[in-house]
Design an enzyme around this catalytic site. Structure first.
Site, PDB file in Angstrom:
ATOM      1  N   TYR A   1     -47.770  54.315 121.412  1.00  0.00           N
ATOM      2  CA  TYR A   1     -48.019  54.260 119.973  1.00  0.00           C
ATOM      3  C   TYR A   1     -48.544  52.872 119.642  1.00  0.00           C
ATOM      4  O   TYR A   1     -47.850  51.870 119.816  1.00  0.00           O
ATOM      5  CB  TYR A   1     -46.730  54.534 119.195  1.00  0.00           C
TER       6      TYR A   1
ATOM      7  N   TYR B   1     -39.704  61.504 113.825  1.00  0.00           N
ATOM      8  CA  TYR B   1     -40.062  60.267 113.141  1.00  0.00           C
ATOM      9  C   TYR B   1     -38.846  59.404 112.805  1.00  0.00           C
ATOM     10  O   TYR B   1     -38.993  58.242 112.451  1.00  0.00           O
ATOM     11  CB  TYR B   1     -40.800  60.581 111.840  1.00  0.00           C
TER      12      TYR B   1
END
Length: 388
Positions: free
Chosen positions: A276, A368
């Site tokens: 990420y 998340y």
């Protein structure tokens, strides 16, 4: 802004068709907009815009590659040697008809002499979308630094590539933030892991087994060998730094979640899938941006809170394939903090590993709210449903 070899460049506000027409008038070539020596002197079908039958003969309205739409011409079917484009044209027509009939299959009637303007308009938009997505795919694969391919797919709507997204392979630090800090030496192992390999020097165990699969529990950090280490590129402690090993597809979801990511290859349990990345900003700047993102209805802020809460990764404008990975309360990816060429505990790299075997074609997701503390202040997640 000063560009390559001292040249200056500014954003061009002219449309692609305007630039192509200017090139043709001046007899100039420009490969980046599809004007080559070959296209200046020849005609190639870019896509088909419309259809009609006159005096028993079928005609297609042709958009010529590298020529403006004002140069479109009606051509008889027998003059066209582009079976794939004709197939796309017919499929797009059937797709439109099926949608206006509420999803019911519609049989194409061969005796139709002209298309309704709405059908022709949809076909042109679909053709332009197909070209735009192909160009985006090519751009992504030019910019990536790993061997695996990135594909793009949208069979759901007319949405094209995101307009304000720039692909990067690693962190893009804001001014004053150094993401390459703290490494001056590496391990002396000829065959990692040895007694003084990088993880052991940091006080942790090696994260990978002999098959290069993850063997540590979530929450523990990963210390990989760095650019100062004696070991070579085949060292089993160099995994995340090699980039995504699997071919992935950015695709348009059919349930209103926008873009998503699916794997094109089978992924085994505990395998590294992707990193990420995005802009590295201060938590204060993240708070400011977060308020703006809340008004937009989305955000990509990922707190780097392994040791403290000073920095955040913002993947809204700058990122890689992970930008498009969706949330799930039952994810198949898990977040891990990774240290390679930076030992600053405030600035770990964020890696996503598989939590189970993932089949080819399956969507990739992560929670998340899992550690790494990825937060979306504009959404509440309840049983994988998004409540605005």
């Amino acid at each position: 802004m000063e560009g390559w070899r001292g040249a200056w460049y500014v954003p061009c506000l002219a449309s692609l068709e305007t630039l192509q027409e200017l090139c043709r008038k001046e007899n100039l070539t420009c490969k980046s907009i599809g004007i080559t020596n070959r296209s200046l002197k020849s005609y190639e079908v870019e896509y088909l815009c419309d259809y009609k039958v006159e005096e028993g003969k079928a005609y297609y309205l042709v958009k010529w590659k590298g020529w403006p739409e004002s140069s479109n011409t009606w051509e008889p079917r027998k003059h066209l040697n582009c079976p794939l484009l004709i197939q796309n044209f017919l499929r797009d027509k059937n797709e439109y008809l099926s949608r206006v009939r509420e999803g019911k299959a519609v049989k194409v009637r061969n005796h139709v002499k002209t298309l309704k303007p709405a059908i022709a308009d949809y076909i042109v938009k679909k053709a332009k979308q197909r070209i735009a997505l192909q160009r985006w795919k090519e751009e992504l694969n030019r910019k990536k630094n790993h061997k695996a391919m990135i594909l793009v797919e949208n069979t759901v709507d007319l949405e094209g590539p995101p307009l304000d997204f720039y692909y990067i392979n690693e962190y893009k630090p804001a001014p004053g933030i150094n993401v390459l800090n703290g490494i001056t030496t590496g391990c002396e192992c000829a065959d990692c892991p040895a007694e003084k390999c990088c993880p052991k020097e940091a006080g942790f165990i090696l994260a990978y087994n002999k098959r290069k699969k993850l063997k540590i529990q979530p929450g523990l950090p990963i210390y990989e060998c760095n650019s100062y280490c004696r070991c070579g590129p085949d060292c089993l402690n160099r995994i995340v730094q090699k980039g995504t090993p699997y071919s992935l597809c950015i695709f348009r979801t059919n349930n209103g979640r926008g873009w998503g990511v699916k794997t094109l290859q089978r992924i085994k349990t505990n395998s590294f899938v992707m990193e990420y990345v995005g802009e590295v900003i201060t938590s204060e700047e993240a708070e400011r941006r977060g308020q703006f993102y809340d008004n937009q209805g989305n955000t990509y802020l990922f707190d780097l809170d392994y040791d403290s809460d000073e920095f955040t990764v913002d993947a809204a404008r700058y990122g890689n394939v992970s930008h498009f990975v969706n949330h799930s309360c039952d994810p198949n990816l898990q977040v891990f903090n990774v240290f390679i060429d930076n030992l600053d505990l405030r600035l770990p790299r964020i890696a996503l590993f598989s939590t189970r075997t993932i089949k080819a074609g399956e969507e990739l997701t992560f929670d998340y709210q899992m550690k790494g503390d990825f937060f979306l202040t504009d959404y509440v997640f309840t049983c994988c449903e998004f409540l605005v």
